[in-house]
Design an enzyme around this catalytic site. Structure first.
Site, PDB file in Angstrom:
ATOM      1  N   GLU A 207       7.224  59.528 -36.195  1.00  0.00           N
ATOM      2  CA  GLU A 207       6.677  58.348 -35.514  1.00  0.00           C
ATOM      3  C   GLU A 207       7.411  57.140 -36.073  1.00  0.00           C
ATOM      4  O   GLU A 207       7.096  56.668 -37.168  1.00  0.00           O
ATOM      5  CB  GLU A 207       5.171  58.238 -35.790  1.00  0.00           C
ATOM      6  CG  GLU A 207       4.344  59.361 -35.189  1.00  0.00           C
ATOM      7  CD  GLU A 207       4.192  59.236 -33.679  1.00  0.00           C
ATOM      8  OE1 GLU A 207       4.323  58.109 -33.147  1.00  0.00           O
ATOM      9  OE2 GLU A 207       3.960  60.259 -33.017  1.00  0.00           O
ATOM     10  N   CYS A 241       3.974  48.442 -35.436  1.00  0.00           N
ATOM     11  CA  CYS A 241       5.122  49.171 -34.870  1.00  0.00           C
ATOM     12  C   CYS A 241       5.249  48.963 -33.369  1.00  0.00           C
ATOM     13  O   CYS A 241       6.344  48.986 -32.833  1.00  0.00           O
ATOM     14  CB  CYS A 241       5.013  50.649 -35.199  1.00  0.00           C
ATOM     15  SG  CYS A 241       3.490  51.377 -34.628  1.00  0.00           S
TER      16      CYS A 241
END
Ligand code: NAD
Length: 453
Positions: A207, A241
């Site tokens: 991720e 993010c």
């Protein structure tokens, strides 16, 4: 590390973690542990980067509670053996798929949403019936310590164990044999993790991050666009993010957009004291971010208080793709605004950069929306919204290309920690002799009849 992993493997091989009852009990235990220690969790994160209780609850703990609730509710369905059809060639037989846990997993977390990003994959791994070694980010030292304390004091370490540390400890862990590695962090470290995993043929989920664009077209609802953009960008002081990294705005509305954007930032009054802003995580990141603020391009903000690790929400204008701020993911409260004159060339510019984790489109045109969704590759995103797609567990969350490999949340999370074992189950009362020697023309013509190609 070696001993710890081998103890977890021995425990996994008792098959206790595979029982659904066990999985649900352990999820309940984690749920109760987090709920009864919320104050400790709030204190730890506040001392790391002054994140408020409100933000910690809404962007971290609430998501974890939801994950636990979802997993408990759906576990029987997700873990069920699935019957599938059997083809003629295999007749008579049954065919089915058994979801089974992978074994001993390693979860490496990031610091920016330290509870959510570390524990959400752990919840998925537990639901799938694995044991887990958890390595939180050392950059949020207090949240790492509190997770270690709570988990290591309350769970069987052969089942769940937090190992704290930085690069040396993570490197040590990566040299071991795991059955799954789940990593959240930067693409640079993602490559290190992937290489280490390759040596052991360990499956990985990565991720990662990237430069997530927001495209603001001339036909958008400008007021709403600005409101949602400002929230998504400056949440957690831009250390998200999936934050919009930069904005591409149509030149016909660029000036109006900048004016409204500034007004919205002022209205929100982003201050750590207000609880709607956080500190920059450390001095290194503060220094890195301050280098990205080109004084000649500041439209709003730019103030820095190094001792408080504070950077004012900052808007840069007249930015080009060659500027320093456009070379890497910003991961802080700096918003470059680039105006474009035609959508085609804006899309081409975005596509020259590595595929981002997210993309946000602000438009009222169905055609524009469809064009962007078709022509830009990115992990996931939202139309006329920012960030919130991550809060729908029906949407698998993850990147593509440079922004990641694999996805999780909801059932997708269960799947990344599960092996789907395919079984052909044949009775012995009958056998068609077609596949056996001697291979005759008659058999061949029967096979062709069966196959019907
Ligand atoms: P990072 O890659 O520096 O660190 C992540 C983890 O890797 C930490 O636990 C750290 O201890 C470990 N690590 C760091 N260097 C290492 C090395 N050389 N060898 C082995 N392990 C090492 O990332 P970060 O600074 O914590 O987070 C920022 C990045 O993470 C940004 O790119 C951001 O977009 C991304 N991110 C992605 C997601 C997502 O869900 N996709 C979420 C948060 C952050």
């Amino acid at each position: 590390m070696n001993q710890l992993i081998s103890k977890q493997r021995t425990y996994f091989n008792t098959h206790e973690t595979k029982e659904l009852k066990f999985r649900i009990e352990q999820l309940n235990k984690l749920d109760a542990l987090l709920k009864s220690n919320e104050n400790l969790l709030y204190e730890a994160i506040y001392s790391d980067f002054k994140k408020s209780e409100f933000d910690t609850y809404t962007t971290e703990l609430a998501l974890l509670y939801q994950d636990i609730k979802d997993a408990k509710k759906n576990l029987r369905k997700w873990a069920k053996v699935e019957r599938v059809g059997t083809n003629m060639l295999n007749f008579p037989a049954k065919s089915y798929i058994i979801p089974e846990p992978l074994g001993v997993c390693l979860v490496i977390g990031a610091w920016n949403y330290p509870y959510q990003l570390t524990l959400a994959p752990v919840i998925a791994a537990m639901a799938a019936g694995n044991t887990v070694i958890i390595k939180p980010s050392e950059l949020a030292a207090n949240t790492s310590a509190v997770m270690a304390k709570l988990i290591n004091e309350n769970f069987n370490l052969n089942y769940l164990k937090v190992v704290e540390g930085g690069i040396p400890e993570t490197t040590d862990l990566l040299n071991q044999k795991f059955d799954k590695i789940f990593f959240t962090g930067s693409p640079q470290v993602g490559k290190i993790v992937y290489q280490a995993a390759a040596k052991q043929l360990t499956p990985v989920t990565l991720e990662l991050g990237g430069k997530s664009p927001a495209i603001v077209t001339e036909d958008c609802n400008l007021k709403m666009t600005v409101k949602r953009l400002v929230w998504g960008k400056f949440l957690n002081a831009g250390q998200t993010c999936v934050a919009p990294d930069y904005v591409l705005v149509h030149k016909s509305i660029a000036q109006e957009f900048l004016k409204l954007l500034t007004a919205e930032i002022k209205k929100e009054n982003f201050l750590v004291e207000n609880g709607n802003y956080t500190q920059i995580i450390n001095d290194r990141n503060l220094e890195r971010l301050s280098q990205l603020i080109d004084a000649d391009k500041i439209y709003y903000g730019g103030e820095i208080n190094a001792s408080e690790r504070y950077i004012q929400p900052t808007v840069l204008h007249n930015v080009t793709f060659d500027d320093a701020v456009m070379q890497d993911e910003i991961f802080g409260p700096i918003l470059p605004v680039i105006s474009y004159s035609d959508l085609e060339s804006a899309i081409q510019q975005i596509n020259k950069l590595p595929a981002p984790l997210s993309c946000y489109v602000f438009t009222s045109s169905k055609n524009t929306k469809a064009k962007i969704l078709k022509e830009i590759s990115f992990g996931g995103g939202a139309i006329n919204e920012t960030v919130m797609h991550i809060a729908n567990s029906n949407l698998p969350f993850g990147g593509v290309g440079n922004s990641g490999l694999g996805s999780y949340h909801g059932e997708a999370g269960f799947k990344v920690f599960t092996h789907y074992k395919s079984i052909l189950d044949k009775p012995t009362f009958i056998e068609l002799p077609l596949k056996y020697y001697p291979h005759t023309h008659t058999k061949m013509s029967w096979i062709k009849r069966f196959l019907k190609f």
